[in-house]
Motif scaffolding. Structure first.
Motif, short mmCIF file in Angstrom:
data_model
loop_
_atom_site.label_atom_id
_atom_site.label_comp_id
_atom_site.label_asym_id
_atom_site.label_seq_id
_atom_site.Cartn_x
_atom_site.Cartn_y
_atom_site.Cartn_z
N VAL A 1 115.45 7.00 -65.48
CA VAL A 1 115.39 5.71 -64.77
C VAL A 1 114.54 4.77 -65.63
CG1 VAL A 1 115.56 6.84 -62.50
CG2 VAL A 1 113.29 6.30 -63.42
N TYR A 2 114.58 3.48 -65.34
CA TYR A 2 113.71 2.53 -66.07
C TYR A 2 112.26 2.75 -65.65
CZ TYR A 2 117.36 -0.16 -68.39
OH TYR A 2 118.38 -0.54 -69.22
N GLY A 3 111.34 2.60 -66.62
CA GLY A 3 109.92 2.75 -66.33
C GLY A 3 109.18 1.44 -66.54
N LEU A 4 108.10 1.24 -65.77
CA LEU A 4 107.23 0.07 -65.96
C LEU A 4 106.08 0.53 -66.84
CD1 LEU A 4 106.81 -2.90 -65.15
CD2 LEU A 4 105.40 -2.08 -63.26
N ALA A 5 106.17 0.15 -68.13
CA ALA A 5 105.30 0.77 -69.14
C ALA A 5 104.11 -0.09 -69.53
CB ALA A 5 106.13 1.09 -70.38
N GLY A 6 103.01 0.58 -69.82
CA GLY A 6 101.83 -0.07 -70.38
C GLY A 6 101.04 0.98 -71.14
N ASP A 7 100.16 0.52 -72.05
CA ASP A 7 99.31 1.43 -72.82
C ASP A 7 98.44 2.25 -71.86
OD1 ASP A 7 97.25 2.60 -74.29
OD2 ASP A 7 96.84 0.81 -75.50
N ALA A 8 98.67 3.56 -71.85
CA ALA A 8 97.99 4.43 -70.88
C ALA A 8 96.49 4.52 -71.12
CB ALA A 8 98.61 5.83 -70.91
N THR A 9 96.06 4.13 -72.33
CA THR A 9 94.63 4.22 -72.64
C THR A 9 93.91 2.89 -72.37
OG1 THR A 9 94.91 3.55 -74.96
CG2 THR A 9 95.14 5.90 -74.46
#
Ligand code: TXA
Ligand code: MG
Length: 327
Positions: A25-33
């Motif tokens: 599915v599409y993900g809402l991504a951002g730098d996890a750190t």
């Protein structure tokens, strides 16, 4: 707004949040750190603050520096199935930069998506990407860029269009940290059968995910229209509204059982053909989203027999959650 993969990489490096395609599915991504990026994901999704985020990597080698270790069974499954639609629970050290994404938990769930666009971006930026499904918390996971825009576009969320998702349901989540035991915490396209083919001697538990995976506590994976499951013999008593069914039912049971006058007052929505479960999974969330557009008070569903493949079991799981959410 649709943006290019290279623009997405730049934005992610700046700490912005963008929606990215994966094969599930599409993900809402951002730098996890980056705590600001993580906070923004929670804000946009209106996600409960104690529900951790899956962290995505380009390869198993990229996972290594972030976890205490990759246990043997996990490594074997990673080699067999990644990049692909499966996620793994692993331990992270004290003071891990992933602790924002895990809500302070010392366990992280990692995923290595196969989608070429996701791979390209993840390799380019070289940081783990926190990416829950790109939907408002509690609603349907998006399987196309258009579905992301329909749900989150109003918050200015930008999307990389990688086409419709090939799998269509969220990744399998497993805990394979103890040797000889694989717990499936969320069913997906890779199931017990596939896992057994790689680890024939392991015990495979289909765990109740509630304790292990906080997201399964919440109302989950549901369209806004209340869903009511019905059996074929109740078709003649249907109230006007929406009816979801697979194409085989459309051609047989329904025509035989529903008076033509009633048929006129029921809007039909196809789930696809039960003989092609891959195709049915691909269109599953999209078809359910269509029901919301007509604003019917109730959507009836002629519950299919999803069959015994891993994908069929995963769809059955999502579907039962929707029915539970409806009441
Ligand atoms: O296919 C997928 O897995 C998609 C794509 C975008 O990668 N992602 C996805 O994320 O489905 P999400 O957040 O919608 O579902 C992840 C589930 C949630 O139920 C969450 O509670 C659980 O995994 N989870 C994430 N991190 C966890 C952790 N550290 N410990 C326990 N559960 C965790
Ligand atoms: Mg989700």
């Amino acid at each position: 707004m649709i943006i290019s993969p290279s623009e997405a990489a730049v934005r992610l490096q700046q700490g912005d949040v963008v929606a990215l395609p994966t094969e599930t599915v599409y993900g809402l991504a951002g730098d996890a750190t980056n705590p600001q990026a993580v906070a923004r994901i929670y804000e946009i999704k209106r996600r409960p603050a104690d529900n951790p985020l899956i962290c995505h990597f380009a390869s198993a080698d990229d996972v290594l520096p972030y976890v205490v270790r990759i246990p043997d069974d996990t490594r074997v499954l990673m080699q067999a199935f990644t990049p692909g639609p499966i996620s793994f629970m692993l331990n992270i050290p004290d003071h891990s930069p992933l602790l924002f994404a895990t809500c302070g938990s010392r366990q992280v769930i990692v995923r290595i998506p196969a989608h070429p666009v996701f791979q390209q971006i993840a390799r380019q930026i070289g940081v783990p990407l926190a990416a829950p499904s790109a939907n408002t918390s509690g609603f349907l996971s998006p399987t196309s860029a258009a579905m992301v825009e329909a749900d989150l576009g109003r918050y200015g969320v930008v999307v990389v269009d990688g086409g419709p998702c090939a799998v269509g349901v969220e990744s399998t989540i497993v805990d394979a940290r103890s040797s000889g035991l694989v717990r499936i915490l969320r069913p997906g396209a890779i199931g017990a059968e596939e896992i057994r083919s790689i680890l024939p001697r392991a015990d495979i538990e289909i765990g109740s995910a509630v304790a292990a995976v906080p997201g399964s506590r919440y109302r989950h994976y549901a369209p806004a229209t209340p869903l009511v499951a019905i059996s074929a013999d109740r078709l003649p008593q249907l109230q006007p509204g929406a009816l979801l069914l697979h194409t085989e039912e459309l051609l047989t049971t329904m025509r035989e059982r529903m008076p033509p006058a009633l048929l006129e007052q029921v809007r039909l929505f196809s789930l696809g053909s039960i003989s092609n479960i891959t195709e049915l999974a691909r269109n599953f969330y999209y078809n359910l989203q269509q029901v919301d557009r007509i604003g019917a008070p109730t959507a009836y569903v002629l519950v299919p027999d999803w069959g015994t493949t891993s994908l069929g079991k995963a769809l059955n799981d999502r579907f039962n959650r929707m029915l539970a959410a409806a009441g």
